[in-house]
Design an enzyme around this catalytic site. Structure first.
Site: not given
Ligand SMILES: [Zn+2]
Ligand SMILES: [Zn+2]
Ligand SMILES: [Zn+2]
Lengths: 633, 633, 633
Positions: C142, C313
Site C-alpha cells: 500500500e 485484501e
C-alpha cells in the site's frame, strides 16, 4: 472620482504594454498601480539593478496620460535575499519558520531585512521620485495579510524586550502592571520575557495585549521608515498603503497618521463568504455581498488618514481565495464603483487589468481575460466612468452619526472573549448596519477623533478607555450610546478599581458587578428583543430604561447618555437607533431589505443590493437588482 | 461540614489581610487554602527565601481562628528556575516545548525539577509543619490540568525505558507482550524504545497503554515524594491533592492511596458546557449544571482516599475558561454546598475569596468582587452555613449500589475506541444517572474495593480485568451487571485467548465473537430501547434475557450476573436498574426530571436542579428552582 | 477466479501452520500472501538473516498445494535500520519527522534506504525466486498509505532539485514555466528551490503540481527498483502491488506499467464511512457499502496493468480503522467475492486468515477468530468458492463505456479546487454511478488507453490534456462527453493561451470565459436539474443543447461531442447517459435502487446491495438483501 487599475508589466511581453495603456485610457481609467511585487525584476541579483524595463513601463503608461501609483516591493523579497539571511522570516506560533515560495515571508522586527527595505525603497524613490507620471506611492502591500503581523522569531522577541523596557522602565513595573504575581510569572529582568507563545495554557492577557501593541507598533514603524525615505525623494506625491477588509491585527489609525491617503482592497463577495454572516445571508447576497460590507470599510478608512481615501483593489469578478467564489450579479461592479464615489473615495482601482494565466492568482477575474478580451467587468467600468463624469466629483456628506472604532478594543475582546460568540467586528458591523438600514450616513472614527459636531455618537464597545476619552464623551450634548464591556479594563488589562464601566461612571452612574456569556441558541426574553450572548448585572440608582421580562435592567440612561448592558440583537439595535434619532432630531427613512442610501454633498445615491427588483418608497419607484439611483440634492 | 475559601494574600496589600480574615470568619468560613502558586514570592531568587510575608499571612488568618491548608507551589516554577534548566518543560506530542508564561510548565519525569520540588517542599514543610494554623497540606495543584500528564521529552523517554526494563526484564518479553512482531516493531534493547509519538499511523495500543501507565506512575511518584517530605515534617496534619472533574489522564485511585483526603474542584456549569452533553441538556441546565455532575464526582472521589474527601474549589459564579460562561441560577451555590454535605464532604472551599482584577483568571467570579463588595455567592454561603450548623455533621449513608470505575479502562477505551462515540466517561455517567434518577445512592469505587456489602454491583465496562477481580465478582450474591467490552483485553492489551469476556466466563457462559460500532444517527430497534453505537455478537448456551427485534441477544443473565452486549441507551439502563433493584429488594423512587435525592446517615436531601418549580411526589410538595429539602431520617 | 488469504506465519506458533494450511485448502483457498511485514524476523540484526522459519512456512503451505504470494518487507524497516540512518524517515509538511512505531516510516527519496531495500529484496528474490510455491511477488505494501507519498525531507528536496533540473534544463525555463515572475518567486539556480511547504500562503500551483509529479515519480522508481531485482531472480512469476481505495496521491497507471497484475485492497464499509457520501447514504448502505464502491475500483484497477488484476485484501467483517466499524450484512462477503469475479478479477484474497489478538489491527475481523474458530465470513467464502467452481473462470465483458481517469487531474483539482466542494474523485464516481444505475458496464481507463472500440466515451474532467489526447478524442465516432474544467490548464499549470477548453476547441467550438463556484446549499434551477457547485460561462456559436432557467448554456454539443459546463448533478448525469446511450444504440436497463448488474463474457451477475428484498424487473424476481443472481448468457 478617478478610476484605475492594478497592472503588472513584468508579467507581459513588452510589446503588449502600449496597447494596454491605450485601452486603459479608453476605458476611462486614469490611474495605474504597478511595481509592488517586482523586486526580483528590479534587482535580479544582489546589488545589480535592472531599471530599463521599469523606466519603459512607466514611460509607456505616461505616454497615454496615465498616472502611476508606484509600489515598494517589500512584500516579496527575492530568494537570494532570504538565503542571505534565513532568519529574516517570521516564526509562527508553533515555532515553525514561514518560508519562501509565496509572499510576506518576512518578520517586521528583523533589523537586517529592514535595512534591505530601506535600501530598495531609497533607490526606487531616488530614481522615480520626481518622474512626472508618478502621483502616488504605495508602501509594501496589505500589511498583515496571511496572518503576518505576529511573529515569534528571535528578532521579534528581542525587539519586544526593548519595547517593554521603554514602556515600563523596570521589570518590577511590568510585573505590577501585568499582575505577574499570579501563577509566579514574575520576571527579574526584561531579558527573561518571551513572546506569549507555546505556553501550557493561555498566557496572561496583559502579556498578549502588550505583544499585540508591540506588533502593531512594529508594522507602523516599518511603514514609517519607507514613508520617510519616499518623502525625502518624492516631494508633492501622496503616499498610501492598501489596507484589507475585516482586518484588525494592527492599528490602522496609527499607520494612517503617517500616510496621506488610506486605501483598501474591496472584495465584497469573498468577505461575505469568509466571515461570520449567517448561511441565510450568504445565500441571499451570494452575488452581491452583504449591503454594508463595502460601505462599512469606506466609512472606516475615510476615518484613517485625514478623510482622504480610495479603493486600491476593487473586485471585478470571481476571486480565487474564498471557500466558494461566485460571480457578481451583472451590474454589481458598477454599483460598487458608484458606492465608493458616494462615500467620497478619491479613486477606485480595479484588481487587475488582465487576468494572469499563471501562478497563485490565475483564477482571479480581472478587467481583461487572459486572452486580452474584455471580461464582464469592462463594460460596467465604462458605464460607471460615464456616470461619474456626468455627476462630477463627489465628497462624502458630513454624517450625523459617529461610530467609534478601536483596534485595541478588537485585540482586547479577542484576547479575552469570555464567550466565544462575542466578536468585536460583528458587534460594530451590526450597529453600523442598524444605522444604515434607517438611511443614516455614518462616520466610523478613531477614539481620538473630534466628536463635537456629530448628532449621535455610538461606542459599540471600548473596554479600555483612552486617556481623556470619557471626558470627551461627557462634553457631548447629543445622544450617546455606550455598549457592553466599555470601561471594563485599564490600559494594563486589569479590571478598574471601582469596576466597569470605570472612567465612564461620571457619565452614567452604574456599576457592572458581574458579566455572563450565554451559549449560542440560548436566549432570555425581553420586550420585543431577546438577551443573547452577553449580559451584565448592573447596580445603579437609575431605573433601567429597558429591562428583560424578568425585570433585569438592559439599557440605562441618564441625560443624553445610554449604556447597553447586553449584546444587542437586531431588534434592540433598531429600537435604540430609533430613540436616539428622534432625540437628536435626525430624520430616519425605512429602507426595504437590500436597499441602502448614501449622500454625498451634492447627490443622494440609492443602491439595490437585493437579487430581486425592489420598490423603494423614498424614491417612489422600483430599482432593478444592482441598480443605483443618483439624485442631485 | 466546614466551609472555606481559596485565598491569595500575595495578590493584595498586606493591610487588607486582617479585614479579609475577619470577614471570612464572619461569613461562616473556617478553612483557607493558600500558597499553591506563590513560588516566586517565597523564593524570588535562587536560594533566597522570603518568609516574612507568608509568616504574617498565616498568623493573620490564625488570629481570626481560621485553619490553613498550605499548598506546595510546584505547579508554578519561577522563570529563573526554567532558565536554569530549560529542558525541564514538557514536550508536546508534536515535539514542541511547552514553555513559561502560564502554569504547569514542567515534565513529571525531569529529575532536576523533581530535586527542586523536593527542596522547596522540604523548606516549606520544615518552616510551617508544626504551625498551629496548619491543618492540611495540598500537593501541587490539579495534576494534569491543561493536558500535562503526557510529555514526550528526553527525560520522559529515558524514564519510560527504565520503567519498561523494570516491568519486562528483557526486550524479548516486551516484544512478546506487545506483539511487536506485527509490522516488524521488535526492539533489541530498551534503549531502542521511544514514547509513542510522531508515528506515521497509530502506534501499537500496547505501547500506548504502557506509556499511559508509566505517565500515571510518574504523577503518583512525583506526588509521593512531596507526601513523604511533608509527613516527615508535619505530623498530625492531613495531606490532600485537588483533583479535577471528568479527568482520567492518571490513576486517581493510586494517588489517593498516598494522601489522607481526596479533594476535587467543582465547576458544574463549566463542565456542562465543555463535555459531551447534548445541546438540549446544555440549554436546560445552563445555569444549574446537569443534576448528576457534582454528585458523580462526590461519589467518585469519596472512593479515592479511604472515604475522606472534600471540595477544594467550588464554583461561586461564572467562570472564565469555558466556551460560554453563564451565571448560576440564584440559590445554586447554596445547593451545591449542601449537596456536598449530603454526599459526606468534610469541607467545601469556594474558589476564591476575592476576584483577582488581573492576569488569566480575572473573569472568574468569587465570593467578593474585585472591589471587596460581596458577590452574589456570599449570601448563599451564609445561608448554607446556617443550614449546615442546624443539621450538624453529615456522613454519607452507605450506598446500596456500587459502580466500578477504572482509570485504566478509560485509557484502554480511549486508545482503541473502535467507534468514535464509545466514550468511557459517558458510559459510566449515564449508568450513574440512571441509578440516581430512581433515587438510589451510589458509591463509585475502584476495582480493588471491597464489594461484599453492596446490594447491586455494576461494572459499566472493564476491558482489562485486574488480577482476582472476576473471582471477587463471582463471590457476590447480589445482582451484578457487567457492561460491553468487559474482559476483552489482557493486561498487555491483547485479546484474551478464549476471547471476551475472558476471565468473566466462569461467571456467565458466553463468548463475544465479534463487535461492531454503529455511526451516530443509526439505530436498530429492540423492545422499547434501541441498539446504537456498539453491538457484540454473542455465542452462548443461554437464551438471551433481552433481544433486539431481529432476535439477536442483547442482555444475557445467569444466576445473579447479567452481561449487556450493547451500548445501553437510557431506556435500557432504566429497565436494568428496575430489574436489579427489584431482585435486590432495594426500593426505588420515581424522581421527576431535575430532581435528585441523596441520603446521609441522618438526613434525606432532595435537590431541584430544574429551572422551574417541580412537584416532588416523595415530598408531597413543590420545590422551587435551586431549592434543597432536608428531612431528618 | 481463485481465492486466497493473507497470512502471517510469524504471528503464530510454528505448530499451528500445518493445520492452518490444511484448513485454508479445505475452505477453497489456493493462494496465500505472506511476508510483507516480516523484515525484523527475516533480518533480526543488521546482516544476520534468519531464513529457517520462512523456508518452513513456505514449504508448509506448499505441502497443502497452496500457492504463495511473497511480499517484500520494505514497508516496515526494523528499528535498528532507522537508528542506523535516522534521516531516512519522511518529514511532514510542518517539518516534523515521521518516526518509528507503526509502519511506512521512510522517505521514498532517501538513497540510503533505497539501497537497503535493494539489498533485502535481492536476498529474498535470490532465495525464493525459483521456489515452486512462489507464483507472485508483491512489492512493499500500500504505497502512500497514511499520507506517505509526500515528504519534505532534505533527501526529498535534493531529489526534487535534480528532477527539476532534468525536466527544465535551466532555472530560467522553470521560472518561465511556473510564472515565477509573479510575487518575485524567481530562482537563480535549482539549488534555490525548496519543496512547497511552510510557505506563508499557498505556494505556486505549478510548484505544487511539479512536486506531486516528482513525488509520484519517486514512488514509481522506488517500485521499479524492486521489480527489476525480482525479475532478474524469479522468472515466470508475476509481480504485483496492492493499491488502495479512493487514493490518488501517486499515478497508479505509471506503477501499473511496471508490474504484471494490479491488485487492490477492498474495504467497502470503511470507505463508505470515510469518504464524501451523504449521511443518508451512509445509513442506507451501512452494512453493504455503496453499491458502486467495489465495482468502481475493480474497473479502475483493471485499467492499470494490461487488464490483469485481483483483490489482494477483501474485507471479511468489521475493520478497525474507520470512525465507525459496522459488521457486513450476512451474505455481503460472498457478494463482494462474486462481484470481483464478475468484473474479471484473477483472484480475491481475504484479509486475513486469522484475526491477530495483538497490536494495531487486533480489531480487524478475519476468516478465523483469534481462537481459530471460523468467523462469520468463513461459510460465505465456502459458498462463494462453490459458486465460482460451478460457473468456471470469468472474464470481464468488453464494456461499451470508457470513463477516462487521470491521477494528474486529481492533483490539479486538489491543488486548485477554486470551490471547496469540487472533488475530482466524487465527480468521476458520480458519473460512474449514473452509468451503472442504467445497467452499463464500464471500463475506467487511463488517458493513454486505446478508446477506439468504445461506444460511449466520458471524460468527467481533464484539466491538463496529455499530448495527443484531444486528437484521439477527435478521431472517435461515438458519443463523447467532456466535463467542466477540461483543457483548462497547460502542462505547466497555466491557463492556455486561447483559454479553456484549450486543445479541445477543434472538437467543440466554444470558449470558457469565466468560471464560478457556488457554496453548498445554493442552487439555480434548470429543466429538471439544478446548477450547483460549479458553473462556466461559455462563448460559442453553438446554441446550447441544455440551458438553465435563465437561459445560460449548460451543455453544448456538436456532432458526437458534448461539453458540460457545470458540475453535473444526478438528474443531469442521468439525462446525459440516456441521450448518449440512445445515440450509441446501447441498450439501457432501469435498475431499482441498490441493484447493480455486471456481465462477464459468459454470465450476467445481478447484485442486491439494498438492505431490503428488491423486485428486479430484468430478472422478473425478487432478490434478497446481499443476494447475487448469476445467469449464463
Ligand atoms: Zn537618497
Ligand atoms: Zn512543529
Ligand atoms: Zn542477485
Amino acid at each position: 472620482m478617478k478610476l484605475g487599475c492594478c497592472y503588472y508589466p513584468e508579467h507581459w511581453p513588452e510589446e503588449m504594454w502600449a496597447e494596454d495603456a491605450r485601452r486603459m485610457a479608453k476605458m476611462g481609467l486614469s490611474l495605474v498601480r504597478i511595481g509592488e511585487f517586482a523586486w526580483s525584476r528590479i534587482e535580479p541579483e544582489p546589488g545589480r539593478y535592472d531599471w530599463g524595463w521599469l523606466d519603459r513601463a512607466i514611460d509607456t503608461l505616461h505616454a497615454d496620460g496615465l498616472q502611476v501609483i508606484l509600489g515598494t516591493p517589500t512584500a516579496t523579497p527575492p530568494k537570494w535575499l532570504v538565503d542571505k539571511m534565513p532568519d529574516m522570516v517570521a516564526i509562527d506560533e508553533q515555532g515553525h519558520p514561514r518560508g519562501f515560495g509565496s509572499r510576506r515571508h518576512y518578520c517586521f522586527s528583523h533589523e537586517g531585512y529592514r535595512a534591505e527595505c530601506r535600501r530598495i525603497v531609497a533607490v526606487l524613490a531616488e530614481r522615480y521620485g520626481n518622474h512626472p507620471a508618478i502621483v502616488m506611492w504605495q508602501t509594501d502591500n496589505e500589511y498583515g495579510c496571511h496572518d503576518t503581523v505576529l511573529s515569534f522569531s528571535d528578532a521579534a522577541a528581542s525587539a519586544f524586550r526593548g519595547w517593554l523596557a521603554a514602556r515600563y522602565g523596570t521589570p518590577q513595573a511590568l510585573n505590577e502592571a501585568w499582575g505577574n504575581v499570579f501563577w509566579s510569572m514574575e520576571y527579574r529582568s526584561f531579558a527573561e520575557v518571551d513572546p506569549p507563545h507555546l505556553t501550557v495554557t493561555e498566557a496572561n492577557p496583559a502579556h498578549w495585549l502588550d505583544y499585540r501593541r508591540f506588533a502593531s507598533h512594529q508594522v507602523a514603524s516599518f511603514n514609517r521608515e519607507q514613508v520617510e525615505i519616499i518623502r525625502a525623494h518624492s516631494q508633492g506625491r501622496d503616499i498610501t498603503h492598501n489596507f484589507m477588509g475585516f482586518f484588525t491585527e494592527f492599528d490602522h489609525h496609527d499607520v494612517g497618521r503617517d500616510i496621506d491617503v488610506a486605501t483598501w482592497d474591496s472584495y465584497p463577495l469573498g468577505f461575505l463568504e469568509q466571515f461570520w454572516f449567517s448561511a441565510e445571508e450568504k445565500r441571499a447576497y451570494l452575488r452581491q455581498g452583504h449591503p454594508d460590507i463595502a460601505a462599512f470599510h469606506h466609512d472606516l478608512y475615510r476615518g484613517c488618514a485625514n478623510a482622504r481615501w480610495g479603493v486600491m483593489e476593487q473586485q471585478p469578478g470571481p476571486v480565487n481565495w474564498a471557500r466558494f467564489n461566485p460571480a457578481p450579479l451583472p451590474g454589481m461592479v458598477a454599483l460598487w464603483t458608484l458606492e465608493a464615489a458616494a462615500h467620497g473615495a478619491e479613486f477606485t482601482s480595479y484588481f487587475r487589468w488582465r487576468q494572469a494565466p499563471f501562478a497563485q492568482e490565475q483564477m482571479h477575474a480581472s478587467l481583461l481575460r487572459p486572452d486580452s478580451s474584455e471580461a464582464e467587468a469592462a463594460p460596467e467600468v465604462r458605464t460607471a466612468s460615464a456616470i461619474l463624469a456626468e455627476i462630477g466629483p463627489q465628497q462624502a456628506a458630513r454624517a450625523p452619526v459617529a461610530l467609534v472604532f478601536s483596534y485595541e478594543a478588537a485585540w482586547t475582546i479577542g484576547i479575552q472573549p469570555q464567550g466565544q460568540s462575542f466578536r468585536y467586528l460583528e458587534l460594530v458591523f451590526e450597529t453600523y448596519s442598524a444605522l444604515r438600514a434607517r438611511g443614516l450616513d455614518v462616520d466610523i472614527v478613531a477614539p481620538r477623533a473630534d466628536l463635537s459636531a456629530y448628532r449621535v455618537v455610538i461606542v459599540p464597545t471600548l473596554p479600555i478607555m483612552p486617556e481623556g476619552f470619557a471626558d470627551k464623551l461627557g462634553a457631548l450634548g447629543c445622544p450617546v450610546l455606550i455598549g457592553p464591556r466599555s470601561g471594563s479594563r485599564t490600559a494594563s488589562f486589569r479590571i478598574p478599581e471601582g469596576l466597569a464601566p470605570g472612567d465612564l461612571k461620571p457619565l452614567i452612574p452604574l456599576t457592572v458587578t458581574r458579566v455572563e456569556s450565554l451559549r449560542d441558541g440560548f436566549s432570555e426574553p425581553a420586550e420585543g428583543f431577546a438577551v443573547t450572548r452577553w449580559r451584565e448585572d448592573v447596580e445603579s440608582e437609575l431605573a433601567p430604561e429597558l429591562a428583560d421580562t424578568a425585570g433585569r435592567g438592559v439599557v440605562y440612561s441618564q441625560n443624553n447618555v445610554r449604556y447597553c448592558a447586553i449584546w444587542p440583537d437586531r431588534t434592540l439595535l433598531a429600537l435604540l437607533v430609533e430613540r436616539m434619532a428622534q432625540e437628536a432630531g435626525v430624520p430616519l427613512i425605512d429602507l426595504p431589505d437590500g436597499i441602502r442610501l448614501r449622500r454625498s454633498t451634492s447627490h443622494a445615491f440609492t443602491f439595490n443590493y437585493a437579487k430581486e427588483p425592489v420598490f423603494v418608497p423614498h424614491l417612489g419607484k422600483t430599482l432593478a437588482p444592482a441598480a443605483c439611483d443618483i439624485a442631485a440634492l
